[in-house]
Every structure is written in C-alpha cells, then in structure tokens.
Write an enzyme that holds these catalytic residues in place. Structure first.
Site, short mmCIF file in Angstrom:
data_model
loop_
_atom_site.label_atom_id
_atom_site.label_comp_id
_atom_site.label_asym_id
_atom_site.label_seq_id
_atom_site.Cartn_x
_atom_site.Cartn_y
_atom_site.Cartn_z
N ASP A 40 0.74 -1.23 0.05
CA ASP A 40 0.02 0.04 0.12
C ASP A 40 0.82 1.21 0.01
O ASP A 40 1.94 1.23 0.59
CB ASP A 40 -1.10 0.02 1.35
CG ASP A 40 -2.08 0.79 1.13
OD1 ASP A 40 -3.14 0.14 0.80
OD2 ASP A 40 -2.21 2.16 0.98
N ASP A 57 3.67 2.57 -4.33
CA ASP A 57 2.52 2.80 -4.90
C ASP A 57 2.44 2.01 -6.47
O ASP A 57 3.58 1.53 -6.92
CB ASP A 57 2.64 4.28 -5.57
CG ASP A 57 1.46 5.08 -5.91
OD1 ASP A 57 1.08 4.62 -7.01
OD2 ASP A 57 0.93 5.96 -5.30
N LEU A 77 -6.24 -4.85 -5.34
CA LEU A 77 -7.46 -4.02 -4.74
C LEU A 77 -6.82 -2.55 -4.75
O LEU A 77 -7.85 -1.78 -4.47
CB LEU A 77 -7.54 -4.23 -3.44
CG LEU A 77 -8.01 -5.96 -3.16
CD1 LEU A 77 -8.35 -6.16 -1.82
CD2 LEU A 77 -9.41 -6.17 -3.88
N SER A 117 -15.56 -4.11 -10.72
CA SER A 117 -16.56 -3.49 -10.11
C SER A 117 -18.00 -3.78 -11.02
O SER A 117 -18.01 -3.95 -12.40
CB SER A 117 -16.52 -1.95 -10.20
OG SER A 117 -17.68 -1.38 -9.71
N ASN A 118 -19.34 -3.93 -10.23
CA ASN A 118 -20.32 -3.92 -10.76
C ASN A 118 -20.63 -2.79 -11.68
O ASN A 118 -21.40 -2.97 -12.74
CB ASN A 118 -21.40 -3.96 -9.74
CG ASN A 118 -21.58 -2.93 -8.71
OD1 ASN A 118 -22.50 -1.91 -9.34
ND2 ASN A 118 -21.10 -2.59 -7.87
N TYR A 142 -15.64 6.16 -13.99
CA TYR A 142 -15.10 5.15 -13.14
C TYR A 142 -15.30 3.76 -13.56
O TYR A 142 -14.60 2.84 -13.59
CB TYR A 142 -15.60 5.04 -11.81
CG TYR A 142 -15.33 4.07 -10.78
CD1 TYR A 142 -14.18 3.45 -10.38
CD2 TYR A 142 -16.50 3.16 -10.48
CE1 TYR A 142 -13.78 2.44 -9.70
CE2 TYR A 142 -16.06 1.91 -9.64
CZ TYR A 142 -14.93 1.82 -9.15
OH TYR A 142 -14.85 0.65 -8.47
N LYS A 146 -12.78 0.45 -15.02
CA LYS A 146 -12.96 -1.03 -14.78
C LYS A 146 -13.22 -1.96 -16.01
O LYS A 146 -12.59 -3.08 -16.05
CB LYS A 146 -14.11 -1.08 -13.75
CG LYS A 146 -13.62 -0.60 -12.56
CD LYS A 146 -12.17 -1.13 -11.82
CE LYS A 146 -12.12 -0.70 -10.39
NZ LYS A 146 -10.91 -1.10 -9.63
N SER A 171 -21.45 -3.84 -3.40
CA SER A 171 -21.49 -2.77 -2.70
C SER A 171 -20.94 -3.21 -1.37
O SER A 171 -21.80 -3.86 -0.45
CB SER A 171 -22.93 -1.93 -2.30
OG SER A 171 -23.33 -1.57 -3.74
N ARG A 180 -30.79 0.64 -2.60
CA ARG A 180 -29.95 0.12 -3.83
C ARG A 180 -29.19 -1.15 -3.38
O ARG A 180 -29.19 -2.02 -3.84
CB ARG A 180 -29.11 0.99 -4.46
CG ARG A 180 -28.36 0.37 -5.64
CD ARG A 180 -27.48 1.39 -6.30
NE ARG A 180 -26.45 0.71 -7.53
CZ ARG A 180 -25.34 0.35 -7.09
NH1 ARG A 180 -24.65 0.81 -6.06
NH2 ARG A 180 -24.72 -0.27 -8.02
#
Length: 272
Positions: A40, A57, A77, A117-118, A142, A146, A171, A180
C-alpha cells in the site's frame, strides 16, 4: 500455488492492503496463506512472521516487481473506487493495473485476482438480469476504467498465460446502508469467500464474475462464479429490507447504479 489444493495459498500479495476491502481480505487469507505481502502507499504494519509490509505505489512498477518476487498470486485491490476525472482514473486504475499485471508477468506470478466493479454494467436497467458475458454498459468514467481493467486482464491471460480472475465487486459494506444495497450488497464474509475461491479455482484462464451476496433482489447472475470459481454466496440483504421504504423511487426504474449514473453524476468530472 498448486491448483486443487484449497487449504494453503502459498505466498499471496495484496495491493491496496490498507483500503476498504484490503483488511477483510487480509484477515480472511491470513490462516490459509503461507505468507502475505501487504502493499500500500500508506504505511501498513506486518503482524507476525507470516506477513511482510511494503510501502509502494502501483505507479512504481519496479517496486511492484520486487514485492511480487516469489509470490504465487496477487490480489489487486489498489485504485480509485469512485467517480473521478478521466486522467486520475487512467493513471490510477488503468495504468496501475497494467503495472500490476506486467510486474506479475516479470516476477512469474501464476494468478492475479483483479478488483473490478459492478459499475462496468451499471447502465443496464434494474429489471435486466445481467450475465458476465454481456457487453459492458459502464455508468460513468469510473466504470469505463474498470472495463479497461478487465480488458487488460483478458489480454494478459490470452497473450502471456497469466491466470486472471476479475471480480465485479458489489457494494461492500458491513450491512446495507441504502435501498440499492438490497440488490447490490456484498457482505464481508462473501467478499472473503469470493477472493479465496478466485485464488484456488482450478483451470482458470480468464474469468469475470460478479461478487455479490445472494440477495433476493440482485441484478447479476451468479452461476458463472459458482461454476467457474466454485463459490456460492450465503448472505442476503433481504434481512435488512425493513430498514428501507418499499416505495423508494429507485425501484420504479432506471439504471442499476441509480444516482451513480446519469449526466448529473458525470458532468462535474467531464467539465473540470
């Protein structure tokens, strides 16, 4: 990592180890992995001899190669998990993922699990049940980043033989905090289950799968994740339904991403 052996995961790198999802994945894998490498750009403290903390990074490919040496798998991630300017998203999500995949190739890492991501399909309407092999319909910049992340994973799998799993995360919350989420919630337990399955599933070339809990109202098909990764989620946001109004306008129609989609959500970042 020997495919078919689910008890031990070997040496696993987690990028974005200090982020929102990273600590849950770290805890879940700590008992199964021989060693965890926690990467990280913020400081992370290793806990015991079976962890190594690396402050780096994803923009620094040389640092990634060093961190990945000897690793069996990488769980990627790190990145921006929100709408932002196209330049920021290109630098962090797209270039960062390229660096991770390329560092994995150089370090002879076998498998990479990508945090997708969804939102790559967020502009499908809420009444549409989406399968992972349907065309992308990103809800914003965004989501576009992805889509590119998944395309890079597919290319590295096809061209260089990396085993790549792109998890389209729902989520991620301790419990649903908005209407949602009755469709999109990913519980910490199911998140851990999906990541573990993505690391251990045999016969993987490239897999894109929705990582979402078994919500009765979900939009996304789970059979791909079950058949290709071997994981069936167990939690259901329905037990929180009483916390939200039945007649919320979200359920009247519109995109699956709700307020995250549409011109009003995107124009501030386009017109910067």
């Amino acid at each position: 990592m020997d495919q078919g052996m689910e008890a031990k995961l070997g040496r696993v790198v987690i990028t974005g180890a200090a982020g929102r999802v990273g600590p849950t994945v770290r805890t879940a894998l700590s008992g199964d992995a021989d060693h965890l490498v926690l990467v990280d750009r913020e400081s992370v403290t290793a806990d015991g001899e079976n962890e190594t903390a690396v402050k780096a990074d994803v923009a620094d490919i040389d640092a990634l190669v060093r961190a990945f040496e000897g690793a069996d798998a990488v769980v990627h991630l790190a990145g921006l998990a929100r709408e932002a300017s196209f330049g920021e998203l290109l630098d962090t999500n797209v270039q960062g993922t390229f660096n991770v995949l390329e560092a994995a190739r150089r370090a002879s890492v076998r498998r990479v699990v990508l945090g997708s991501s969804n939102r790559v399909t967020g502009n499908y309407p809420i009444h549409h049940h989406v399968f992972p092999d349907e065309p992308p319909r990103p809800d914003g910049l965004y989501g576009v980043s992805k889509v590119a992340v998944e395309a890079l994973g597919q290319m590295y799998a096809d061209t260089f033989g990396l085993e790549v799993v792109a998890l389209r995360l729902g989520s991620f919350e301790e419990e649903p905090t908005e209407t949602r989420h009755l469709a999109t919630w990913l519980s910490p337990g199911d998140c851990a289950g999906f990541v573990r399955a993505a690391l251990t599933a045999p016969n993987v070339s490239f897999v894109a799968a929705y990582a979402v809990s078994a919500n009765a109202r979900r939009f996304w098909d789970l059979t791909g994740g079950e058949s290709e990764l071997g994981y069936r989620p167990v939690d259901d946001a329905a037990r929180f339904a009483a916390n939200f109004a039945d007649d919320d306008p979200f359920w009247h129609g519109g995109p699956q991403s709700g307020a995250y989609a549409g011109a009003d959500a995107i124009l501030p970042y386009v017109e910067e």
